[in-house]
Design a protein around this motif. Structure first.
Motif, mmCIF file in Angstrom:
data_model
loop_
_atom_site.group_PDB
_atom_site.id
_atom_site.type_symbol
_atom_site.label_atom_id
_atom_site.label_comp_id
_atom_site.label_asym_id
_atom_site.label_seq_id
_atom_site.Cartn_x
_atom_site.Cartn_y
_atom_site.Cartn_z
ATOM 1 N N MET A 1 -95.149 34.355 -51.428
ATOM 2 C CA MET A 1 -94.175 34.074 -50.397
ATOM 3 C C MET A 1 -93.429 32.766 -50.703
ATOM 4 N N GLU A 2 -94.158 31.755 -51.171
ATOM 5 C CA GLU A 2 -93.528 30.476 -51.506
ATOM 6 C C GLU A 2 -92.536 30.642 -52.653
ATOM 7 N N ASP A 3 -92.870 31.509 -53.619
ATOM 8 C CA ASP A 3 -91.965 31.765 -54.731
ATOM 9 C C ASP A 3 -90.677 32.413 -54.247
ATOM 10 N N ASP A 4 -90.794 33.312 -53.280
ATOM 11 C CA ASP A 4 -89.608 33.957 -52.714
ATOM 12 C C ASP A 4 -88.708 32.934 -52.038
ATOM 13 N N ALA A 5 -89.310 32.012 -51.313
ATOM 14 C CA ALA A 5 -88.540 30.975 -50.624
ATOM 15 C C ALA A 5 -87.842 30.066 -51.632
ATOM 16 N N SER A 6 -88.529 29.715 -52.708
ATOM 17 C CA SER A 6 -87.934 28.873 -53.743
ATOM 18 C C SER A 6 -86.746 29.569 -54.395
ATOM 19 N N GLU A 7 -86.893 30.855 -54.637
ATOM 20 C CA GLU A 7 -85.797 31.623 -55.240
ATOM 21 C C GLU A 7 -84.574 31.638 -54.325
ATOM 22 N N ILE A 8 -84.811 31.828 -53.044
ATOM 23 C CA ILE A 8 -83.704 31.841 -52.080
ATOM 24 C C ILE A 8 -82.994 30.499 -52.062
ATOM 25 N N VAL A 9 -83.773 29.411 -52.085
ATOM 26 C CA VAL A 9 -83.193 28.063 -52.069
ATOM 27 C C VAL A 9 -82.352 27.836 -53.324
ATOM 28 N N ILE A 10 -82.868 28.191 -54.484
ATOM 29 C CA ILE A 10 -82.134 27.982 -55.737
ATOM 30 C C ILE A 10 -80.832 28.779 -55.730
ATOM 31 N N ARG A 11 -80.905 30.028 -55.312
ATOM 32 C CA ARG A 11 -79.691 30.856 -55.277
ATOM 33 C C ARG A 11 -78.680 30.315 -54.257
ATOM 34 N N ALA A 12 -79.159 29.856 -53.118
ATOM 35 C CA ALA A 12 -78.267 29.304 -52.095
ATOM 36 C C ALA A 12 -77.609 28.016 -52.577
ATOM 37 N N GLU A 13 -78.387 27.148 -53.231
ATOM 38 C CA GLU A 13 -77.836 25.894 -53.744
ATOM 39 C C GLU A 13 -76.797 26.162 -54.832
ATOM 40 N N ARG A 14 -77.053 27.148 -55.663
ATOM 41 C CA ARG A 14 -76.080 27.501 -56.699
ATOM 42 C C ARG A 14 -74.788 28.006 -56.056
ATOM 43 N N ARG A 15 -74.925 28.816 -55.031
ATOM 44 C CA ARG A 15 -73.734 29.341 -54.349
ATOM 45 C C ARG A 15 -72.956 28.228 -53.668
ATOM 46 N N ILE A 16 -73.658 27.261 -53.095
ATOM 47 C CA ILE A 16 -72.978 26.103 -52.500
ATOM 48 C C ILE A 16 -72.175 25.381 -53.575
ATOM 49 N N GLY A 17 -72.774 25.197 -54.756
ATOM 50 C CA GLY A 17 -72.063 24.557 -55.858
ATOM 51 C C GLY A 17 -70.819 25.323 -56.244
ATOM 52 N N GLN A 18 -70.909 26.640 -56.276
ATOM 53 C CA GLN A 18 -69.743 27.465 -56.601
ATOM 54 C C GLN A 18 -68.659 27.308 -55.541
ATOM 55 N N LEU A 19 -69.054 27.303 -54.286
ATOM 56 C CA LEU A 19 -68.089 27.145 -53.200
ATOM 57 C C LEU A 19 -67.429 25.770 -53.231
ATOM 58 N N LEU A 20 -68.208 24.729 -53.525
ATOM 59 C CA LEU A 20 -67.647 23.383 -53.612
ATOM 60 C C LEU A 20 -66.608 23.299 -54.726
#
Length: 79
Positions: free
Chosen positions: A1-20
């Motif tokens: 479950m923790e690995d799933d949460a980490s994956e979501i965070v990494i993907r979300a942070e990458r998307r924020i970078g793309q949007l910025l």
């Protein structure tokens, strides 16, 4: 479950970078510096990182994530 949460965070942070990056390229985000105290403002202010509730450290991290290829990102997530 923790690995799933980490994956979501990494993907979300990458998307924020793309949007910025997109916002900066389209003139929808303030570049560093600039005269925001000018009395003559005919257009709405373009938001800064601070106004987007992001630190420069966060923005740099997110920007770094956008430089990774999809393959490298997937390998990192799989580990």
């Amino acid at each position: 479950m923790e690995d799933d949460a980490s994956e979501i965070v990494i993907r979300a942070e990458r998307r924020i970078g793309q949007l910025l990056k997109e916002m900066l390229e389209q003139g929808e985000r303030q570049k560093q510096g600039g005269d925001r105290k000018s009395k003559r403002q005919t257009v709405a202010l373009i938001p800064t990182l601070k106004e987007l509730d992001l630190s420069t450290k966060q923005a740099s991290r997110y920007d770094l994530l956008t430089t990774l290829s999809d393959d490298i990102l997937e390998q990192h997530i799989a580990q």
